[in-house]
Design a protein around this motif. Structure first.
Motif, PDB file in Angstrom:
ATOM      1  N   ASP A   7      39.334  46.927  45.176  1.00 42.53           N
ATOM      2  CA  ASP A   7      39.143  46.933  43.883  1.00 42.53           C
ATOM      3  C   ASP A   7      39.988  48.924  42.403  1.00 42.53           C
ATOM      4  OD1 ASP A   7      37.097  48.198  43.970  1.00 42.53           O
ATOM      5  OD2 ASP A   7      36.119  47.219  42.462  1.00 42.53           O
ATOM      6  N   CYS A  17      42.431  44.275  40.734  1.00 43.14           N
ATOM      7  CA  CYS A  17      41.977  43.648  41.748  1.00 43.14           C
ATOM      8  C   CYS A  17      42.459  42.602  42.489  1.00 43.14           C
ATOM      9  CB  CYS A  17      40.531  42.799  41.943  1.00 43.14           C
ATOM     10  SG  CYS A  17      40.312  41.828  40.325  1.00 43.14           S
ATOM     11  N   PRO A  21      36.741  40.618  41.447  1.00 42.11           N
ATOM     12  CA  PRO A  21      36.153  42.149  42.072  1.00 42.11           C
ATOM     13  C   PRO A  21      35.364  42.351  43.069  1.00 42.11           C
ATOM     14  CG  PRO A  21      36.005  41.409  39.835  1.00 42.11           C
ATOM     15  CD  PRO A  21      35.998  40.476  40.717  1.00 42.11           C
TER      16      PRO A  21
END
Length: 152
Positions: A7, A17, A21
């Motif tokens: 990310d 991302c 995440p």
């Protein structure tokens, strides 16, 4: 199998991302438990964000272009795929992703007067070169995916 996220917090408002995440292998926007992509509910997406509060979140992984506004005020954008408009995968269950054409896709996102404006764009490209390379590797599944944007 868990994948570490790749990310990137670009600034206070923008976050990138691949999957979610917390996991590159989990689809953020789509549930594939039925064998095809079904848009997740607002609450499921927010849960998968795991506290990520950026106003614009750009994700990928599914190859399906879309822009989804959440009740949290966040906008999630998936630009799609430049070169593989369909595929079948076995993880987490056997499922297929489809865009229904061979065009490359990308997104342009810009902030205009405090609002994010998204353009999801599809353009033709020399997909025949990719088809030729796939044939050389005996990947007839990819030949089909690249030529049609559909599952087999």
């Amino acid at each position: 199998m868990r994948s570490l996220p790749s990310d990137k917090q670009v600034n206070e408002d923008v976050y990138f991302c691949h999957g979610t995440p917390n996991n590159d292998l989990v689809y953020l926007l789509e549930d594939v438990s039925r064998g095809y992509a079904l848009l997740r509910s607002d609450s499921e997406i927010i849960d998968l964000l795991a506290g990520q509060k950026s106003k614009l979140i750009c994700c990928g992984h599914t190859h399906i272009p879309r822009a989804v506004s959440l009740s949290s005020g966040q906008l999630i954008v998936n630009p799609g795929s430049v070169g593989l408009q369909a595929y079948t995968d076995e993880d987490p269950v056997v499922h297929s992703m489809e865009n229904y054409n061979y065009h490359a896709s990308y997104s342009i996102v810009e902030k205009i007067r405090s609002e994010w404006v998204v353009q999801n764009i599809k353009v033709p490209y020399d997909y025949q070169s990719a088809v030729t390379e796939s044939k050389k590797r005996n990947r007839n599944d990819w030949v089909h995916f690249l030529s049609t944007g559909r599952r087999i």
